[in-house]
Design an enzyme around this catalytic site. Structure first.
Site, PDB file in Angstrom:
ATOM      1  N   THR A 191      80.576  25.819  60.124  1.00  0.00           N
ATOM      2  CA  THR A 191      81.374  26.378  60.719  1.00  0.00           C
ATOM      3  C   THR A 191      82.092  25.376  62.201  1.00  0.00           C
ATOM      4  O   THR A 191      81.412  24.351  62.300  1.00  0.00           O
ATOM      5  CB  THR A 191      80.739  27.364  61.507  1.00  0.00           C
ATOM      6  OG1 THR A 191      79.609  26.434  61.973  1.00  0.00           O
ATOM      7  CG2 THR A 191      80.149  28.638  60.536  1.00  0.00           C
ATOM      8  N   HIS A 243      71.220  33.424  67.096  1.00  0.00           N
ATOM      9  CA  HIS A 243      70.954  32.263  66.377  1.00  0.00           C
ATOM     10  C   HIS A 243      69.646  31.465  67.302  1.00  0.00           C
ATOM     11  O   HIS A 243      69.066  32.175  68.106  1.00  0.00           O
ATOM     12  CB  HIS A 243      71.397  31.324  65.661  1.00  0.00           C
ATOM     13  CG  HIS A 243      72.779  31.963  64.928  1.00  0.00           C
ATOM     14  ND1 HIS A 243      73.450  32.941  66.037  1.00  0.00           N
ATOM     15  CD2 HIS A 243      72.990  31.837  63.460  1.00  0.00           C
ATOM     16  CE1 HIS A 243      74.541  33.445  64.556  1.00  0.00           C
ATOM     17  NE2 HIS A 243      73.730  32.871  63.582  1.00  0.00           N
ATOM     18  N   HIS A 244      69.135  30.895  65.981  1.00  0.00           N
ATOM     19  CA  HIS A 244      68.043  29.412  66.409  1.00  0.00           C
ATOM     20  C   HIS A 244      68.652  28.402  67.612  1.00  0.00           C
ATOM     21  O   HIS A 244      70.431  28.498  67.417  1.00  0.00           O
ATOM     22  CB  HIS A 244      67.512  28.768  65.261  1.00  0.00           C
ATOM     23  CG  HIS A 244      68.745  28.306  64.655  1.00  0.00           C
ATOM     24  ND1 HIS A 244      69.170  26.296  65.217  1.00  0.00           N
ATOM     25  CD2 HIS A 244      69.685  28.837  64.145  1.00  0.00           C
ATOM     26  CE1 HIS A 244      70.545  26.233  64.193  1.00  0.00           C
ATOM     27  NE2 HIS A 244      70.322  27.479  63.253  1.00  0.00           N
ATOM     28  N   LYS A 300      71.332  25.261  66.434  1.00  0.00           N
ATOM     29  CA  LYS A 300      72.486  26.155  66.214  1.00  0.00           C
ATOM     30  C   LYS A 300      73.833  25.110  67.242  1.00  0.00           C
ATOM     31  O   LYS A 300      73.838  25.619  68.404  1.00  0.00           O
ATOM     32  CB  LYS A 300      72.787  27.268  66.099  1.00  0.00           C
ATOM     33  CG  LYS A 300      74.573  27.760  65.975  1.00  0.00           C
ATOM     34  CD  LYS A 300      74.417  29.262  65.205  1.00  0.00           C
ATOM     35  CE  LYS A 300      75.681  29.311  65.061  1.00  0.00           C
ATOM     36  NZ  LYS A 300      75.936  28.747  63.979  1.00  0.00           N
TER      37      LYS A 300
HETATM   38  P1  NAP Z   1      71.251  20.269  60.733  1.00  0.00           P
HETATM   39  O1  NAP Z   1      70.288  21.018  60.589  1.00  0.00           O
HETATM   40  O2  NAP Z   1      71.690  19.988  62.017  1.00  0.00           O
HETATM   41  O3  NAP Z   1      72.230  19.169  59.354  1.00  0.00           O
HETATM   42  C1  NAP Z   1      73.223  18.861  59.588  1.00  0.00           C
HETATM   43  C2  NAP Z   1      72.982  17.807  58.544  1.00  0.00           C
HETATM   44  O4  NAP Z   1      74.585  17.186  58.650  1.00  0.00           O
HETATM   45  C3  NAP Z   1      71.697  16.106  59.497  1.00  0.00           C
HETATM   46  O5  NAP Z   1      70.890  15.771  58.527  1.00  0.00           O
HETATM   47  C4  NAP Z   1      73.259  15.277  59.932  1.00  0.00           C
HETATM   48  O6  NAP Z   1      73.004  15.096  59.980  1.00  0.00           O
HETATM   49  C5  NAP Z   1      73.890  15.756  58.683  1.00  0.00           C
HETATM   50  N1  NAP Z   1      75.155  14.941  58.484  1.00  0.00           N
HETATM   51  C6  NAP Z   1      76.120  15.041  60.081  1.00  0.00           C
HETATM   52  N2  NAP Z   1      77.699  14.753  59.701  1.00  0.00           N
HETATM   53  C7  NAP Z   1      77.531  14.004  58.400  1.00  0.00           C
HETATM   54  C8  NAP Z   1      78.415  13.549  57.454  1.00  0.00           C
HETATM   55  N3  NAP Z   1      79.853  12.929  57.839  1.00  0.00           N
HETATM   56  N4  NAP Z   1      77.710  13.226  56.282  1.00  0.00           N
HETATM   57  C9  NAP Z   1      77.142  14.157  55.549  1.00  0.00           C
HETATM   58  N5  NAP Z   1      75.715  14.760  56.373  1.00  0.00           N
HETATM   59  C10 NAP Z   1      76.383  14.620  57.796  1.00  0.00           C
HETATM   60  O7  NAP Z   1      72.260  22.156  60.850  1.00  0.00           O
HETATM   61  P2  NAP Z   1      71.995  23.119  59.780  1.00  0.00           P
HETATM   62  O8  NAP Z   1      71.421  24.027  60.522  1.00  0.00           O
HETATM   63  O9  NAP Z   1      71.264  23.307  58.399  1.00  0.00           O
HETATM   64  O10 NAP Z   1      73.256  23.842  59.966  1.00  0.00           O
HETATM   65  C11 NAP Z   1      74.621  23.526  58.616  1.00  0.00           C
HETATM   66  C12 NAP Z   1      76.020  23.799  59.359  1.00  0.00           C
HETATM   67  O11 NAP Z   1      75.609  25.098  58.840  1.00  0.00           O
HETATM   68  C13 NAP Z   1      75.952  23.919  61.058  1.00  0.00           C
HETATM   69  O12 NAP Z   1      78.011  24.443  61.134  1.00  0.00           O
HETATM   70  C14 NAP Z   1      76.024  25.543  61.453  1.00  0.00           C
HETATM   71  O13 NAP Z   1      76.324  27.181  61.849  1.00  0.00           O
HETATM   72  C15 NAP Z   1      76.042  25.925  59.195  1.00  0.00           C
HETATM   73  N6  NAP Z   1      75.759  27.070  58.792  1.00  0.00           N
HETATM   74  C16 NAP Z   1      76.240  28.273  58.061  1.00  0.00           C
HETATM   75  C17 NAP Z   1      75.757  28.877  57.166  1.00  0.00           C
HETATM   76  C18 NAP Z   1      76.667  30.227  56.335  1.00  0.00           C
HETATM   77  O14 NAP Z   1      76.387  30.695  55.955  1.00  0.00           O
HETATM   78  N7  NAP Z   1      77.477  29.774  56.473  1.00  0.00           N
HETATM   79  C19 NAP Z   1      74.562  29.306  57.507  1.00  0.00           C
HETATM   80  C20 NAP Z   1      73.593  28.490  58.346  1.00  0.00           C
HETATM   81  C21 NAP Z   1      74.389  27.891  58.699  1.00  0.00           C
HETATM   82  P3  NAP Z   1      72.462  13.854  61.568  1.00  0.00           P
HETATM   83  O15 NAP Z   1      70.996  14.360  61.633  1.00  0.00           O
HETATM   84  O16 NAP Z   1      72.343  12.493  61.332  1.00  0.00           O
HETATM   85  O17 NAP Z   1      73.604  14.335  62.833  1.00  0.00           O
END
Ligand code: NAP
Length: 262
Positions: A101, A155-156, A159
């Site tokens: 997002t 949310h958790h 986020k």
């Molecule tokens: P998360 O656990 O923080 O995972 C994000 C991952 O992406 C981390 O491992 C991060 O690494 C990595 N990352 C950061 N920059 C990157 C890049 N340039 N290239 C490759 N990897 C990179 O977050 P999450 O809970 O999975 O959520 C991810 C996103 O999805 C959020 O924006 C959330 O709001 C969204 N989301 C959307 C939905 C939907 O249905 N659309 C549902 C749930 C969540 P580092 O730890 O090194 O930063």
């Protein structure tokens, strides 16, 4: 496509909470092939950190795009990375399914232009849970008859953004659907009344134990109507992600919202 006709998928953010779930979901589908995993968190880790044998791991998307051919990229990274990732993938003719997002209206316009240039499609969905898409759809119907409403999203606690992309999109959809636009009650600028988006207050709760939840309460004369959706695990998003991966290849340009391919 592979010789066997499978869609080649790369996952960006593969070590994240969503990315790991997407990696597992892609591997379960017989018509999809996981060809690469990208995550900045691979930097400095030993090969095989994701525990998926035979699938290459990259700390940067640039390295991945140099070495791997993919049909679809699925991005669940962070708001600061997603735009550059999508533009880079589209530049390589790879269609994108975006769950991260935080993309601005200007960034979406640039993505649309990039789709036109490359001929690849892009689906951006603030929520891949089919129940959440239905919640937004139903809210539009209710808003025509009960224009007063407020949104609470929960949310958790890890986020990064608030309010959620789903809450903002729900408010946009309600605002577009309602005929009468009542004034938002409460003192101007009062934080306790939530962030007012498109005339609709949105309240954000962040707590451990939660996954992704949203309630819209509509108020009318002597009555309220509540619509609530709960994602109780990240698996709730996977049928939508898999559907999007299959459909994005036939998308012309950019589409926002899972409902565009349902
Ligand atoms: P998360 O656990 O923080 O995972 C994000 C991952 O992406 C981390 O491992 C991060 O690494 C990595 N990352 C950061 N920059 C990157 C890049 N340039 N290239 C490759 N990897 C990179 O977050 P999450 O809970 O999975 O959520 C991810 C996103 O999805 C959020 O924006 C959330 O709001 C969204 N989301 C959307 C939905 C939907 O249905 N659309 C549902 C749930 C969540 P580092 O730890 O090194 O930063």
């Amino acid at each position: 496509m592979t010789e066997a006709g499978k869609i080649r998928v790369l996952v960006a953010g593969a070590l994240g909470r969503m990315g790991r779930t997407v990696v597992d979901a892609v591997r379960r589908e017989p018509d999809l092939e996981l060809v690469a995993m990208v995550d900045t968190a691979f930097a400095g880790r030993e090969e095989g950190a994701a525990g998926v044998p035979g699938v290459p791991e990259f700390a940067t998307l640039a390295q991945c795009l140099e070495q791997v051919t993919a049909d679809v990229a699925v991005d669940f990274t962070i708001p600061d990375s997603v735009f550059a990732n999508v533009i880079a993938c589209l530049g390589h003719g790879i269609s994108c399914v975006v769950g991260t997002t935080g993309l601005s209206a200007e960034q979406l316009e640039a993505i649309e232009a990039s789709c036109r240039e490359s001929g690849a499609g892009c689906l951006v969905a603030p929520n891949f849970a089919i129940g959440a898409v239905l919640m937004m759809d139903i809210a539009q119907v209710v808003a025509r008859y009960m224009p007063f409403c407020e949104i609470t999203e929960l949310h958790h606690d890890r986020k990064l953004d608030a309010p959620s992309g789903t809450a903002l999109r729900t408010a946009d959809m309600i605002a577009a659907a309602r005929v009468e636009c009542p004034e938002t009650p409460g003192p101007e600028g009062s934080v306790a009344r939530g962030l007012v988006h498109n005339g609709i207050p949105i309240h954000s709760v962040r707590l451990p134990g939660l996954v992704a939840h949203q309630e819209i309460v509509f108020g009318g004369q002597g009555q309220t109507l509540s619509i609530r959706h709960d994602s109780i695990s990240r698996e709730s998003f996977m049928p939508g992600v898999v559907l999007a991966v299959r459909r994005v290849l036939s998308l012309d340009g950019l589409a926002v919202g899972l409902e565009k391919v349902m």
